[in-house]
Design an enzyme around this catalytic site. Structure first.
Site, PDB file in Angstrom:
ATOM      1  N   HIS A  70       0.832  -1.207   0.000  1.00  0.00           N
ATOM      2  CA  HIS A  70       0.000   0.000   0.000  1.00  0.00           C
ATOM      3  C   HIS A  70       0.864   1.254   0.000  1.00  0.00           C
ATOM      4  O   HIS A  70       1.932   1.286   0.610  1.00  0.00           O
ATOM      5  CB  HIS A  70      -0.992   0.002   1.168  1.00  0.00           C
ATOM      6  N   ASP A  72      -0.185   4.295   1.076  1.00  0.00           N
ATOM      7  CA  ASP A  72      -0.554   5.300   2.074  1.00  0.00           C
ATOM      8  C   ASP A  72       0.145   5.070   3.416  1.00  0.00           C
ATOM      9  O   ASP A  72       0.689   3.997   3.682  1.00  0.00           O
ATOM     10  CB  ASP A  72      -2.079   5.347   2.275  1.00  0.00           C
ATOM     11  N   GLU A 136      -5.053   1.788   2.720  1.00  0.00           N
ATOM     12  CA  GLU A 136      -5.025   0.571   3.527  1.00  0.00           C
ATOM     13  C   GLU A 136      -5.179   0.900   5.003  1.00  0.00           C
ATOM     14  O   GLU A 136      -5.680   0.091   5.779  1.00  0.00           O
ATOM     15  CB  GLU A 136      -3.719  -0.188   3.296  1.00  0.00           C
ATOM     16  N   GLU A 137      -4.708   2.097   5.403  1.00  0.00           N
ATOM     17  CA  GLU A 137      -4.635   2.437   6.829  1.00  0.00           C
ATOM     18  C   GLU A 137      -5.941   3.003   7.378  1.00  0.00           C
ATOM     19  O   GLU A 137      -5.958   3.604   8.439  1.00  0.00           O
ATOM     20  CB  GLU A 137      -3.508   3.459   7.064  1.00  0.00           C
TER      21      GLU A 137
HETATM   22 ZN   LIG Z   1       0.856  -1.443   6.404  1.00  0.00          ZN
END
Ligand SMILES: [Zn+2]
Length: 371
Positions: A70, A72, A136-137
């Site tokens: 990811h 981000d 993703e976060e």
């Molecule tokens: Zn991660």
């Protein structure tokens, strides 16, 4: 022109992409840089989708693997003197030093390994699909990997997937599933001065808390790796006012379960634990576990290649990760990447550059023909 030079090696590329801020929802600048850096390579087909970038070789190899990460990060941290943890800070040298900054471990070091391999492995021994995704976060619904799998399934047909989340270069197999359920206890409201006229819902909930206190979570071996489960209260709500017998109390529980259970089994287990209590039980959300699959030939070969000569053995993944999404597609996957998950999301996040260099070397050798 982004100026991202992917021939400088994974350590320097890590620093370059840490310096392009990409807090969840704000990945455009980094996605632009990644796309521009990959476009010139004739051995790659590159696709932009939102602020995610996909790239793949198409050499007609017998097998295809996915390397995913990811773009981000969590929000930039600011300390009491106003100093931000971006741009990155190098301590020592590029081969053995430490790089500090937001996203160094989680997971721009892993993304840098993907980028360097995408650029420099023109003739891999297996076809490779590189996935750079956004958000993703944050809440699972915003995670673009879920969207891409739905809208572009042809990009996710593969035999094996590696998610380069930080694992200290140790292969982590599978992942736990997670389920949240709300237990609601009902009573009858009354003035607390005449409590015998009511029925206290908070007191009723105590029975559920006692069961949780006595609960013995399982440790279970699945395909050679030990998984540990946990069932915990993570929230309690109840109460009307300081002089009212409460008529409702609810407990939110979170069950982290091993991959020998599916979601239906997990729900059955929660209902069993609280059987006989006067509570309404409602599952609020869940995500399946993923089996490690390390016995499968491709996974076993991967473990052999990237962990050769190491004392450490592969371990189970504690936590839910996007490998479960690959498992849902029938693509076995592992977590393996540079960086320390324990440093993730911390204001003093850093990465050991020696790990970054070794990770890139080992994945490169796994994807290269013997010379
Ligand atoms: Zn991660």
């Amino acid at each position: 022109m982004s100026g991202l030079d992917l021939t400088l090696g994974a350590a320097r590329v890590t620093a370059a992409i840490v310096d392009i801020e990409s807090v969840s929802g704000d990945e455009k600048a980094l996605a632009d840089a990644v796309e521009e850096a990959l476009r010139p390579y004739p051995h790659l087909e590159v696709l932009r989708d939102g602020d995610s970038v996909l790239a793949r070789t198409d050499l007609g190899r017998a097998e295809r693997v996915i390397l995913a990460g990811h773009l981000d990060t969590v929000p930039i941290a600011v300390d009491s003197t106003g100093r931000r943890n971006v741009p990155s800070l190098l301590e020592g040298d590029w081969e053995t030093g430490t790089l500090r900054g937001c996203g160094t471990s989680d997971m721009k070091a892993g993304v840098a390994v993907q980028l360097v391999l995408a650029a420099t492995l023109a003739e891999p021994n297996r076809d490779v699909t590189y996935v750079f995704y956004e958000c993703e976060e944050v809440e699972a619904e915003r995670n673009s990997l879920g969207r891409l799998i739905r809208t572009r399934p042809e990009w996710f047909a593969a035999d094996f997937a590696v998610l380069l989340e930080p694992s200290n270069n140790i292969v982590e197999g599978g992942c736990q599933g997670t389920m949240r359920a709300r237990l609601t206890f009902r009573g009858a409201r009354a003035h607390s001065a005449r409590s015998w006229l009511g029925e206290n819902a908070i007191h009723k909930a105590g029975a559920a808390l006692r069961r949780l206190e006595e609960y013995q979570p399982r440790r279970v071996e699945v395909e050679g790796l030990e998984f540990r489960e946990g069932l915990n209260a993570v929230g309690v709500t109840g109460g009307v006012a300081g002089n009212v017998i409460p008529d409702e109390c609810s407990i939110l529980v979170n069950f982290r379960f091993a991959p020998d259970r599916d979601e239906a089994d997990a729900e059955r287990h929660i209902r069993e634990v609280f059987a006989g209590l006067d509570a309404e039980i409602l599952v609020t959300d869940s995500a399946p576990a993923a089996r490690p699959g390390l016995h499968l030939p491709l996974a076993a070969e991967f473990v052999g290649a990237v962990m050769a000569g190491m004392q450490a053995r592969p371990t189970a993944k504690f936590g839910w990760t996007d490998v479960a999404r690959f498992a849902g597609l029938g693509v076995p996957g592992v977590n393996y990447g540079p960086g320390d998950g324990a440093l993730a999301h911390k204001p003093d996040e850093s990465v050991d550059l020696g790990q970054v260099v070794r990770c890139a070397e080992r994945v490169r050798s796994w994807l290269s023909f013997a010379s």
